[in-house]
Design a protein around this motif. Structure first.
Motif, short mmCIF file in Angstrom:
data_model
loop_
_atom_site.label_atom_id
_atom_site.label_comp_id
_atom_site.label_asym_id
_atom_site.label_seq_id
_atom_site.Cartn_x
_atom_site.Cartn_y
_atom_site.Cartn_z
N GLU A 634 14.78 -5.60 0.86
CA GLU A 634 15.06 -4.20 0.51
C GLU A 634 15.32 -4.11 -0.99
OE1 GLU A 634 15.70 -1.55 3.13
OE2 GLU A 634 14.42 -3.03 4.09
N ASN A 635 14.22 -4.05 -1.77
CA ASN A 635 14.41 -4.07 -3.22
C ASN A 635 14.37 -2.70 -3.85
OD1 ASN A 635 11.79 -3.51 -2.88
ND2 ASN A 635 10.98 -5.27 -3.99
N GLY A 636 14.19 -1.65 -3.04
CA GLY A 636 14.25 -0.31 -3.60
C GLY A 636 12.91 0.24 -4.03
N ASN A 637 11.85 -0.59 -3.93
CA ASN A 637 10.53 -0.10 -4.34
C ASN A 637 9.76 0.33 -3.11
OD1 ASN A 637 8.10 0.41 -5.42
ND2 ASN A 637 7.79 -1.61 -6.32
N GLN A 639 6.80 1.15 -2.68
CA GLN A 639 5.45 0.59 -2.55
C GLN A 639 5.46 -0.73 -1.79
OE1 GLN A 639 4.35 0.77 -6.68
NE2 GLN A 639 3.01 2.53 -6.29
N TYR A 641 7.60 -1.46 0.53
CA TYR A 641 7.81 -1.12 1.94
C TYR A 641 6.49 -0.74 2.59
CZ TYR A 641 12.63 -0.42 0.28
OH TYR A 641 13.85 -0.55 -0.29
N SER A 643 3.54 -1.43 1.63
CA SER A 643 2.66 -2.60 1.74
C SER A 643 3.01 -3.35 3.01
CB SER A 643 2.84 -3.53 0.55
OG SER A 643 2.64 -2.81 -0.64
N VAL B 18 -5.28 4.31 -0.42
CA VAL B 18 -4.25 3.31 -0.08
C VAL B 18 -3.96 2.43 -1.27
CG1 VAL B 18 -3.85 1.23 1.27
CG2 VAL B 18 -4.71 3.26 2.38
N GLY B 20 -4.30 3.16 -4.35
CA GLY B 20 -3.54 3.92 -5.33
C GLY B 20 -2.08 4.03 -4.97
N VAL B 21 -1.81 4.33 -3.71
CA VAL B 21 -0.41 4.48 -3.28
C VAL B 21 0.33 3.17 -3.47
CG1 VAL B 21 1.04 4.77 -1.26
CG2 VAL B 21 -0.79 6.39 -1.70
N LEU B 22 -0.34 2.06 -3.11
CA LEU B 22 0.37 0.79 -3.16
C LEU B 22 0.47 0.21 -4.56
CD1 LEU B 22 -0.89 -1.05 0.05
CD2 LEU B 22 1.14 0.33 -0.29
N ALA B 23 -0.48 0.50 -5.39
CA ALA B 23 -0.56 -0.25 -6.64
C ALA B 23 -0.28 0.57 -7.90
CB ALA B 23 -1.94 -0.89 -6.75
N ARG B 24 -0.50 1.87 -7.89
CA ARG B 24 -0.28 2.62 -9.12
C ARG B 24 1.18 2.74 -9.43
NH1 ARG B 24 -5.05 2.99 -11.83
NH2 ARG B 24 -3.66 4.01 -13.30
N ARG B 25 1.53 2.76 -10.72
CA ARG B 25 2.93 2.90 -11.09
C ARG B 25 3.32 4.33 -11.36
NH1 ARG B 25 3.90 -1.99 -15.27
NH2 ARG B 25 3.76 -3.68 -13.75
N VAL B 30 0.23 8.32 -7.80
CA VAL B 30 0.52 8.01 -6.40
C VAL B 30 0.29 9.24 -5.55
CG1 VAL B 30 2.36 7.39 -4.79
CG2 VAL B 30 2.10 6.15 -6.93
N VAL B 93 7.15 4.28 -10.84
CA VAL B 93 7.72 4.03 -9.51
C VAL B 93 8.46 2.70 -9.47
CG1 VAL B 93 7.17 3.82 -7.07
CG2 VAL B 93 5.89 5.38 -8.50
N ASP B 94 7.96 1.71 -10.22
CA ASP B 94 8.60 0.40 -10.20
C ASP B 94 10.02 0.43 -10.74
OD1 ASP B 94 6.55 -0.76 -9.04
OD2 ASP B 94 5.80 -1.87 -10.80
N LEU B 96 12.13 3.01 -10.45
CA LEU B 96 13.02 3.90 -9.68
C LEU B 96 13.53 3.12 -8.46
CD1 LEU B 96 10.85 7.11 -9.82
CD2 LEU B 96 12.87 6.58 -11.17
N ARG B 97 14.62 2.35 -8.68
CA ARG B 97 15.05 1.45 -7.60
C ARG B 97 16.50 1.72 -7.16
NH1 ARG B 97 12.36 -4.30 -7.49
NH2 ARG B 97 10.26 -3.66 -8.10
N LEU B 99 17.49 2.95 -4.58
CA LEU B 99 17.68 2.78 -3.13
C LEU B 99 17.77 1.31 -2.72
CD1 LEU B 99 15.37 5.50 -1.58
CD2 LEU B 99 17.84 5.43 -1.65
N HIS B 100 17.74 0.41 -3.74
CA HIS B 100 17.70 -1.00 -3.31
C HIS B 100 19.05 -1.44 -2.75
CE1 HIS B 100 19.96 -3.25 -6.50
NE2 HIS B 100 19.91 -2.06 -7.03
#
Lengths: 660, 109
Positions: A634-637, A639, A641, A643, B18, B20-25, B30, B93-94, B96-97, B99-100
């Motif tokens: 749970e690293n907050g990213n 993307q 999740y 994946s 897919v 784009g959602v997974l890889a774009r920053r 996204v 996006v990378d 904005l964490r 929620l970790h």
């Protein structure tokens, strides 16, 4: 008639609850009334006493609720006893029969001669104790609950005495057990007292388990719990059933009546208030065991093995407790051991086949032991200590108590005009008769056993001769030892020099009068037995036992006379501490029972902590660690999740494709 | 027209989405990738509606629904992105964490 008996049982029962809940409220309500009453008494020195009475009595709600119902019960019990005396026949009454699916049991009462007399004794002693307690416990903040428990105790004992059903009897039996726990532990803030209460509760409970199963054995064999029916079916029961049932009942007797293996709670029970000791020792609790055996006596007659066991138990308790009483320093403990010893006389009387003799001694003992305990309470209040070493020379300062207790000690020792002399000699004479078996056989055969419903005239097996010899020998020796310790206590407490510094004066009227009044039955109750052949003392045995009494009392007197300042028991020498600790039986039980049990309990606790708890805690901890691993992802990213979700979907799809 | 062409195009579009959602920053990209995926679905819906040609044209109706939903979603998404940018001066996006999972706290429990 049976309704009167029922009301006599219910009155103290109701008083217990009313006193417990509304006692203080009644005090509040009565206070203005008492004030008006006091004002109505004209002022003046002559009316001082009346004014004191007017001030104290009516405003004490718990005391009123405690004393009046017991007084009414006493009157009712007296009416029942008189009616029973005039028209002696068993009277029964059933309120209802409870259907249980198995054997039904009835809420019923059964009054016969013995029940009526014992009920009267219970009521009289309870009344004396309640009146006495009003003064003795006056300053106690928990007097209200104390009086309520005494009432409940009385009601329970009356239920035991009058019950017509074994299970209803057992209810009263158990209520008494719990009441004794509360009353012995009245001063629970003292550690020793609360331990004594727990000990009394647990030890009697040990006997009660046997008692309950004894009831079950007899009840199942008779297909009824009604006492009359059970006794009527005794001759048709198998010998094994009877021996098993009666031996189990004897467990109950040993527990409640404090006989040899289970007697250790009684001396410790002295930690309770003195009136409670009087109640427990004289009329209720300890008398219950002997009374129940007497009630179910036909069952015992058909099981001589149980009577032999009872005889051995009684012989050991009799002599052992008397010797222990001789060495005590505490006045109340002297009386406690004497109770064990005297109850053993009753047990011995039952063992040699004299049911009436045992009950006669029960009555006499009830009177003089209540007297002795209440008198001891007066002495203890006056001196401020339980110890005999603090007493002495009290005969001048407390004349009423002195003379009353002199009667009590004379009865205890078996000095002729007092009651104990007659009842004890009855038992000894009957034991002497029982040593000649052919006589016993004839006596049993000619005695119709009062079974309540039908009368049995069946010849029954006789008590083993050796039991009778044992009881007789122990009884005579005990008579000597009893006379010795009674004389010693009497001399040390009331004669010689005054040892306490406090000004010991006579107790207040409310405490003095019950003691003085109880001295009358303690003195004259023995003459009641002269009307019956069985209860009349016989000359030969009387002379022999008097010889023993004189020997015991004389020896102590001679030793004391040499130096009145010293305790005559000093002659026991090194044996004294051993006897004082009751033959160190507590220590033996500690090693044999208490410590193994405690070790077992500790083992169980250990297992619980190390195995059961550890498994639960370990599961929790393991789950949390596993959760910690998942938490890493749970690293907050988001993307990452997503994946993961995608990878999962792909895996599932692949799995579905491959597997199908 | 063979059914394969539009379906392959839809699959490619979806895959691009897919990816784009997974890889774009960039958060806006996204969002755009999400739109790509939705449109891939729309394409499929229309194609299969033509193929089955049922009387109610459920595929086309559903397509309209999806378009409306996509519009609403973009409106909401862009508003979020704008707010995030206003607060954080970034739409990466990378980075904005918030929620970790707090590892220290988890270890202590």
């Amino acid at each position: 008639m049976i309704v009167l008996a029922a009301v006599a049982v219910l009155l103290p029962f109701a008083a217990a609850f009313i006193g417990m809940i509304f006692g203080p409220t009644i005090s509040h309500l009565l206070t203005p009334l008492a004030r008006r009453l006091r004002r109505s008494v004209p002022p003046g020195a002559a009316n001082g006493r009346a004014r004191t009475l007017a001030r104290r009595l009516p405003a004490n709600g718990p005391a009123l609720v405690a004393v009046l119902p017991v007084a009414a019960s006493t009157v009712l019990a007296a009416v029942v006893a008189v009616a029973q005396w005039q028209h002696p026949r068993p009277r029964t009454g059933t309120l209802t029969v409870v259907r249980t699916g198995g054997i039904p049991f009835g809420l019923s009462l059964e009054v016969d001669g013995t029940a009526a007399v014992v009920a009267l004794l219970v009521c009289c002693v309870a009344l004396a104790v309640q009146i006495y307690s009003v003064a003795y416990m006056r300053d106690d903040p928990r007097y209200s609950s104390y009086a309520a428990f005494v009432s409940l105790f009385t009601a329970a004992m009356l239920l035991v005495v009058l019950s017509g059903d074994l299970l209803a009897l057992y209810v009263g039996w158990e209520v008494m057990g719990v009441c004794s726990y509360f009353l012995i532990g009245h001063y629970w803030h003292d550690r020793a007292t609360s331990r004594a209460a727990v000990k009394a509760f647990l030890v009697t409970r040990l006997g009660d388990v046997g008692f309950l199963f004894g009831i079950f054995v007899l009840g199942l064999a008779a297909h009824s719990f009604e006492i009359g029916t059970v006794l009527g079916r005794v001759p048709s029961m198998s010998h094994t059933t009877l021996v098993a049932g009666t031996l189990l009942l004897l467990c109950g007797l040993a527990g409640k009546s404090a006989q040899f293996p289970l007697h250790t709670w009684l001396p410790d029970a002295m930690a309770g208030p003195t009136p409670v000791s009087a109640l427990i020792h004289a009329a209720t609790m300890v008398a219950a065991g002997v009374y129940v055996v007497a009630r179910l006596y036909p069952a015992f007659l058909f099981a001589p093995a149980a009577l032999a066991v009872l005889g051995v138990m009684a012989a050991i308790s009799m002599l052992g407790a008397a010797l222990a009483a001789l060495a005590q320093d505490d006045l109340k403990r002297v009386l406690a051991y004497s109770t064990i010893s005297q109850l053993a006389y009753m047990g011995g009387g039952l063992a040699v086949g004299t049911r009436d003799g045992a009950l006669f001694h029960l009555l006499a003992h009830g009177a003089f032991k209540a007297l002795l305990f209440l008198g001891a309470g007066c002495v203890i209040v006056a001196v401020g200590s339980n110890m005999l070493s603090a007493m002495g020379g009290l005969r001048h300062t407390m004349p009423v108590t002195f003379w009353s207790m002199t009667v009590g000690f004379a009865a205890l020792a078996g000095v002729p005009p007092a009651s104990g002399f007659f009842s004890k000699d009855t038992i000894l004479s009957q034991a002497w008769h029982a040593t000649r078996p052919e006589h016993t056989q004839a006596w049993f055969a000619s005695t119709p056993l009062n079974s309540g419903v039908q009368r049995l005239t069946v010849s029954v097996p006789s008590v083993p001769t050796w039991t009778a010899w044992l009881v007789l020998a122990a009884g005579l020796l005990t008579a000597a030892v009893t006379a010795a310790y009674a004389t010693r206590t009497w001399l040390v407490a009331f004669f010689g020099e005054r040892r306490s510094a406090t000004g010991a004066g006579e107790a207040t009227g409310l405490m003095r009068w019950p003691v003085a009044v109880l001295a009358v039955p303690a003195l004259v109750i023995g003459f009641l037995g002269l009307g019956s052949d069985e209860l009349r003392p016989e000359l030969g045995m009387t002379l022999v036992s008097l010889l023993f009494v004189v020997a015991g009392a004389g020896a102590v007197f001679l030793v004391w006379n040499r130096d009145p300042a010293l305790d005559p028991v000093r002659l026991l020498g090194p044996a004294r501490p051993f006897l004082r600790d009751g033959f160190r039986l507590d220590a033996v039980y500690d090693v044999l029972v208490v410590r193994p049990l405690v070790a077992l309990a500790e083992m169980v606790v250990h297992t619980d902590e190390r195995a059961v708890d550890a498994a639960v805690v370990g599961t929790g901890r393991g789950t949390r660690r596993l959760g910690g691993l998942l938490r890493r992802t749970e690293n907050g990213n988001p993307q990452t999740y997503i994946s993961g979700v995608l990878a999962g979907v792909v895996l599932i799809v692949l799995a579905v494709v491959v597997l199908t | 027209m063979h059914l394969v062409y539009p379906v392959v195009i839809a699959a490619v579009l979806f895959s691009v989405g897919v990816y784009g959602v997974l890889a774009r920053r960039n958060a806006i990209l996204v969002l755009m990738s999400v739109e790509l995926m939705l449109n891939a679905v729309n394409l499929n819906l229309v194609v299969f509606d033509m193929r089955w040609a049922d009387r109610l044209h459920g595929g086309q109706v559903l397509t309209l629904f999806v378009i409306v939903l996509a519009a609403a979603e973009v409106g909401l998404g862009l508003a979020l992105v704008l707010l995030i940018y206003r607060n954080r001066q970034t739409v990466d996006v990378d980075r904005l964490r918030t929620l970790h999972e707090d590892r220290e706290e988890g270890a202590r429990q």
